[in-house]
Write a protein that holds these residues in place. Structure first.
Motif, PDB file in Angstrom:
ATOM      1  N   GLU A 176       0.597  -3.650   6.592  1.00  0.00           N
ATOM      2  CA  GLU A 176       1.719  -3.915   5.603  1.00  0.00           C
ATOM      3  C   GLU A 176       1.194  -5.014   4.695  1.00  0.00           C
ATOM      4  O   GLU A 176       1.666  -5.158   3.472  1.00  0.00           O
ATOM      5  CB  GLU A 176       2.765  -4.371   6.227  1.00  0.00           C
ATOM      6  N   LYS A 177       0.236  -5.695   4.979  1.00  0.00           N
ATOM      7  CA  LYS A 177      -0.341  -6.937   4.235  1.00  0.00           C
ATOM      8  C   LYS A 177      -1.559  -6.602   3.266  1.00  0.00           C
ATOM      9  O   LYS A 177      -1.966  -7.624   2.821  1.00  0.00           O
ATOM     10  CB  LYS A 177      -0.550  -7.894   5.109  1.00  0.00           C
ATOM     11  N   HIS A 215      -0.671   4.330   4.276  1.00  0.00           N
ATOM     12  CA  HIS A 215      -0.239   3.562   3.367  1.00  0.00           C
ATOM     13  C   HIS A 215       0.378   4.138   2.015  1.00  0.00           C
ATOM     14  O   HIS A 215      -0.324   5.079   1.504  1.00  0.00           O
ATOM     15  CB  HIS A 215      -1.377   2.567   2.924  1.00  0.00           C
TER      16      HIS A 215
END
Length: 574
Positions: free
Chosen positions: A247-248, A295
């Motif tokens: 997520e980062k 992603h």
């Protein structure tokens, strides 16, 4: 990445005896002496030795139109025509009665010069287009006034591409317009130098222009980049996947993530053009693949990657592993990594691999890479878009062969078929491209443009053969090219024998020789003669003819047709 003019000048002191010789004619309407130096220096740094005929400036028409000129006596492999925007502006000012058709008239003039050259030689022509001069007669309104110089110059550059380059296979554009767009007009041109020396290119611009022109020549000589190898963390995306988590990592439409997303779009476009993509990352493989699979903002997918290597081993060793799978030269690879330490490791251990010095700021990656012109090409075919899939399939073949106790059983299991045909209009682009790309399995390393392939198709003195190869894993496309020349009533000479290294060790060499001998028999020839011309890259076929049963006679290899028995193969005609 660019050497300075002084550094290129120093290259001329190097011993060039071992370098491949290329003959280049340089014709200009302004002083070209320094461009000559820059071209020679660039060529030497790339492993070639240019012999240059440089005509006095202003003699372009005379040299080309006069069949007894020094230009034709020189017999160049390549002709570079450099006409300057300043002389073009002068011609425009003098054409008061035909300014609205100035671009068409100039295009017709260039096309006539090219036509004359092609009627008398097989020389490839590289023509420099025209960087803009905004003479501000109409200001911004120039783009609406058809007779303005700005309008006519833009139209001329378009016509050079659409009316000449697209339609003529031996005509190539050196895009000086794109160089000026990148570096700026003040960088490219110095008014004081021009007024005093008739030289329109600055000393700083000369190495860049020479690099772009030599890029065309090198691609036609089979020297170009085929593979882009990507590091992942802080190169393909921002952040470290193992530490930051899915997520980062930074990709997307905002902030620095935008830079990585646009970088990925560029890489994806290269892949669609036919550049092989590989990954070389210090990571756990499952972690490294996660962004490609999960992603939502990833532009690149696993299907875009031909070879994926992610582990904690030395990156130089991993690039060697990638090279062994792809079976291409190290000098056709580009490796991108944000880490200076990793870049230096690869440079020291694999000096042939191109390792650009990426900027520290990812926002600058693309503009820097654009400026390097790393992936020059002189051809493009529909087959290029399938290249990644072909290499992925080849990697699967390499895994499966280990399951068989002998090679013959594996070859029989592959159900191989080949479509054998003479060259035709459908295969012509791929044949030309394969002659330009093939370096390792290439017995004489002859390069052909599409126009030259067309000439062979219509020649009464040549037999042409192309081979495809398909098996249960997939279709490799056109992978082998043969050109046979009629030397006399008894002898057929193998002018060209080249093959994609992706299909080695499958019996394609034997299948090809069976076809060559069959062609000789059907046409009444008694002997097939081959020749090996060594280069720095084709040592793998040095004993090719000996292994196939040819007998050495002087510098040639001879096979008696009547004594030949077809070799066993596991490939069927389609």
């Amino acid at each position: 990445m660019y050497k300075t003019f002084s550094e290129l000048k120093k290259e001329l002191r190097r011993d060039t005896q071992s370098l491949k010789k290329i003959k280049v004619a340089l014709l200009g309407d302004t002083a070209t002496q320094f461009l000559n130096v820059a071209l020679k220096g660039t060529a030497i740094s790339e492993g070639f030795d240019l012999t240059v005929f440089e005509a006095d400036f202003g003699q372009i028409s005379r040299q080309i139109q006069d069949p007894t000129s020094e230009y034709y006596e020189f017999s160049a492999d390549y002709t570079i025509i450099f006409e300057s925007s300043h002389k073009l502006l002068g011609q425009y000012y003098k054409s008061y009665d035909s300014q609205i058709s100035f671009a068409e008239n100039k295009t017709a003039y260039v096309e006539e010069l090219y036509s004359i050259i092609q009627k008398r030689t097989k020389c490839r022509v590289i023509y420099c287009n025209f960087p803009s001069i905004d003479n501000q007669v109409f200001g911004n309104f120039s783009n609406k006034v058809e007779s303005s110089f700005v309008f006519q110059q833009n139209k001329l550059n378009y016509l050079l591409s659409s009316e000449i380059a697209v339609k003529n296979d031996n005509f190539f554009i050196a895009d000086l317009v794109s160089i000026q767009n990148k570096w700026g007009r003040d960088f490219m041109f110095s008014p004081n130098i021009y007024v005093n020396t008739e030289m329109v290119l600055s000393l700083d611009a000369l190495p860049i222009v020479a690099h772009h022109i030599m890029g065309i020549i090198l691609s036609l000589e089979g020297r170009f980049k085929k593979c882009l190898i990507l590091d992942l963390d802080n190169t393909t995306w921002g952040g470290i996947i193992g530490d930051d988590g899915l997520e980062k990592i930074q990709i997307g439409s905002f902030g620095i993530g935008k830079a990585f997303t646009e970088f990925q779009y560029w890489v994806k476009a290269l892949q669609k053009r036919g550049i092989i993509l590989a990954v070389c990352s210090k990571n756990d493989e499952d972690k490294a693949k996660e962004p490609f699979e999960k992603h939502p903002d990833m532009v690149l997918k696993l299907d875009d990657i031909a070879v994926f290597v992610a582990n904690w081993e030395n990156k130089a060793d991993n690039i060697r592993k990638i090279q062994s799978i792809l079976n291409i030269g190290f000098d056709s690879m580009v490796f991108l990594d944000d880490n200076p330490f990793e870049r230096n490791i690869v440079r020291e251990n694999l000096p042939e691999v191109c390792v650009p010095e990426l900027p520290e700021d990812p926002a600058e990656y693309l503009e820097y890479l654009y400026s390097l012109n790393l992936f020059e090409t002189a051809s493009f075919s529909d087959n290029d878009a399938e290249r990644t899939k072909q290499y992925q399939v080849e990697a699967q073949r390499a895994v499966d062969v280990e399951r068989f106790t002998n090679v013959e059983d594996f070859l029989m299991s592959m159900n191989m078929v080949s479509d054998v045909q003479s060259f035709n209009n459908f295969s012509k682009p791929r044949v030309s491209q394969l002659t330009q790309r093939s370096n390792q399995f290439n017995l004489r390393t002859v390069r052909y443009t599409e126009q030259e392939v067309d000439d062979l198709m219509n020649s009464e003195n040549h037999h042409t053969i192309s081979f495809t190869l398909e098996d249960k894993y997939g279709d490799n496309g056109l992978i082998c090219v043969i050109v046979l020349e009629k030397k006399n009533e008894e002898t057929l000479f193998i002018d060209t024998w080249l093959m994609s290294c992706r299909v080695l060790k499958r019996g394609m060499e034997d299948f090809t020789l069976n076809t060559i001998v069959d062609t000789a028999r059907k046409n009444g020839y008694k002997y097939v003669v081959g020749e090996f011309i060594p280069t720095t890259k084709n040592q793998m076929v040095e004993d090719h003819y000996e292994r196939l049963g040819f007998t050495r006679q002087d510098e040639k290899w001879v096979l008696a047709v009547d004594d030949y028995s077809n070799r066993q193969v596991y490939i069927n005609n389609k």
